[in-house]
Write an enzyme that holds these catalytic residues in place. Structure first.
Site, short mmCIF file in Angstrom:
data_model
loop_
_atom_site.label_atom_id
_atom_site.label_comp_id
_atom_site.label_asym_id
_atom_site.label_seq_id
_atom_site.Cartn_x
_atom_site.Cartn_y
_atom_site.Cartn_z
N CYS A 58 36.71 32.48 60.03
CA CYS A 58 35.87 32.09 58.89
C CYS A 58 34.81 31.10 59.34
O CYS A 58 35.11 30.12 60.02
CB CYS A 58 36.74 31.47 57.80
N CYS A 64 35.64 23.12 56.09
CA CYS A 64 36.50 23.28 54.91
C CYS A 64 37.93 22.86 55.24
O CYS A 64 38.45 23.15 56.31
CB CYS A 64 36.47 24.74 54.47
N CYS A 67 41.97 25.71 55.10
CA CYS A 67 42.84 26.27 56.14
C CYS A 67 43.01 25.25 57.26
O CYS A 67 42.07 24.54 57.60
CB CYS A 67 42.21 27.53 56.75
N CYS A 141 34.64 32.79 52.14
CA CYS A 141 36.05 32.46 52.36
C CYS A 141 36.84 33.71 52.76
O CYS A 141 36.74 34.76 52.11
CB CYS A 141 36.62 31.86 51.08
N GLN A 241 53.43 33.49 42.52
CA GLN A 241 53.41 33.60 43.98
C GLN A 241 51.96 33.81 44.42
O GLN A 241 51.18 34.49 43.75
CB GLN A 241 54.31 34.75 44.45
N PHE A 268 65.44 28.61 38.38
CA PHE A 268 64.03 28.31 38.63
C PHE A 268 63.25 29.63 38.55
O PHE A 268 62.57 30.04 39.50
CB PHE A 268 63.82 27.63 39.99
N ASP A 335 65.20 29.77 43.40
CA ASP A 335 63.87 29.62 44.00
C ASP A 335 63.28 28.28 43.55
O ASP A 335 62.36 28.24 42.72
CB ASP A 335 62.98 30.81 43.55
N CYS A 361 60.26 27.35 49.58
CA CYS A 361 58.94 27.07 50.14
C CYS A 361 59.01 25.82 51.02
O CYS A 361 57.98 25.24 51.34
CB CYS A 361 57.91 26.90 49.02
#
Ligand SMILES: C[S@@+](CC[C@H](N)C(=O)[O-])C[C@H]1O[C@@H](n2cnc3c(N)ncnc32)[C@H](O)[C@@H]1O
Length: 404
Positions: A58, A64, A67, A141, A241, A268, A335, A361
């Site tokens: 990118c 930016c 990322c 992007c 998600q 959850f 989750d 996560c």
């Protein structure tokens, strides 16, 4: 100028040398030079690059902050994310079958938080620069789904109409079946004239829904999401998600983790990402802290055809976990947010569920909870790492526990 050798990548994606000295945008095996400022290397220049270093795909990557890891090859990142899971488990004395990561493709993010600020002449819309409050525009992007990018134009207008010069507004934008679902915070207070003006912009930019500081300005088209046979209308800004592909990978793993029984509990549950597809086969009970999400899940189930019975419950599972005596199901899906689910896992550990699909996560809190389950006689069968936050240091996973 000092030269340092990067030994490893930290959990936030920075290269780490002895000290520790943190050097953003570096990779293990590289020799880099720069100025050491406390524990950070600044004005960094790569002296000896890693074989895994690639040209960032990118053009915005340098400025930016969206990322962190575009300078690393896909293969390196795939291995690194699985290694993060391996190390988190090893720290708890656990080993298991670690399946190769499933990574979402570029341009697949269907949800993002944009920042916008008025300038003297117009407005700036984009993401924050790395560790900065400067906003960087991101027309090319490589992360966002192309259908999400027009949100920038709408936000550009909204910002000029309804943000003060000093403040910054922030918009959570989600791609729905009917177009962009935009939830803005930080703008001017919503009064009659502003409401009318914003409603015009909803038409002009064909937004599905616009919400302003939690209040719905207009719903031009119902911003539904499909979960299996059900169509759900999530409350504004609700969790979803990050990519369709990531959601599909997690759901596939959850389905593989459940091999028997008639009934399950989804802890959850959000708006029903797992509850509703599983309801094709099993009776389900979905438990979630946010009342509005629970209502959305329930309404989605009631409208759907051909699903087994689904019940729902709004409940704070940190303060008030479902006790083991009430876990009278064949399996559980869990989750939790990044903090994990210490209180609820203590109850799962005492239960007689035959299988648990744990989606996480955060590998560190997952490993902590996995150790509790393991100690209580749940064998960790496998872990499927899922990367839906491409080029970032986020690591997600789904896993299977089975009663020994
Ligand atoms: C990682 S999301 C998963 C949601 C859902 N499983 C999905 O895949 O869309 C975690 C969910 O936990 C909910 N949550 C956070 N804290 C909670 C709590 N203390 N009790 C119950 N739910 C909570 C959030 O609202 C969110 O929907």
């Amino acid at each position: 100028m000092s030269q340092i050798d990067i030994q490893r990548l930290g959990l936030h994606g920075d290269g780490i040398a002895d000290g520790p000295i943190y050097a953003p945008l570096t990779l293990p095996g590289e020799t880099v030079e720069g100025e050491i400022d406390g524990t950070r290397l600044t004005n960094m220049r790569v002296v000896t690059p890693s074989e895994h270093r690639v040209k960032a795909p990118c053009r915005h990557f340098k400025s930016c902050g969206g990322c962190q890891l575009q300078h690393a090859s896909d293969d390196f990142l795939a291995d690194w994310k699985v290694e993060v899971v391996r190390q988190a488990l090893a720290a708890q004395g656990l080993e298991t079958d670690l399946r190769p990561v499933v990574t979402s493709p570029p341009k697949s993010r269907r949800r993002a938080v944009f920042s916008a600020r008025r300038t003297k002449k117009a407005a700036l819309v984009g993401f924050h620069a790395r560790a900065s409050d400067v906003i960087v525009e991101i027309p090319d992007c490589q992360l966002l789904h192309p259908d999400l990018l027009p949100a920038r134009e709408a936000l550009f207008q909204l910002c000029q109409i309804a943000s003060s010069r000093k403040g910054e507004i922030s918009a959570t934008v989600t791609l729905s079946d009917a177009g962009l679902d935009m939830s803005v915070v930080g703008g001017k207070p919503l009064d009659g004239p502003l409401l009318a003006r914003l409603a015009q912009e909803v038409e002009r930019f064909k937004l599905a829904r616009l919400t302003w500081d939690g209040e719905v300005v207009a719903t031009r088209a119902v911003p539904a999401q499909r979960f299996g046979a059900a169509s759900v209308v999530p409350p504004p800004g609700a969790f979803l998600q990050a990519t369709k592909e990531g959601e599909a990978a997690l759901l596939h793993a959850v389905k593989q983790a459940i091999t028997q029984g008639d009934s399950g509990i989804d802890l959850f549950a959000g708006c029903g990402t797992f509850t509703l597809p599983l309801a094709k086969t099993y009776r389900m009970h979905g438990v979630e802290g946010e009342g509005a999400m629970v209502e959305a899940l329930d309404a989605g189930w009631r409208r759907a055809q051909g699903l087994k019975h689904v019940t729902v419950e709004a409940r704070d599972l940190f303060r008030n976990p479902i006790v083991s005596e009430d876990l009278k199901y064949d399996f559980a899906v869990i989750d939790p947010p990044r903090a994990g689910a210490e209180a609820q896992v203590a109850e799962l550990a005492k239960s007689n569920l035959s299988e648990i699909a744990y989606v996480s996560c955060n590998p560190v809190t997952f490993a902590r909870d996995a150790a509790v389950l393991n100690q209580a006689g749940y064998h960790l069968d496998w872990v499927q790492t899922v990367d839906q936050f491409r080029w970032s240091s986020h690591v997600e996973l789904a896993s299977r526990f089975v009663r020994k």
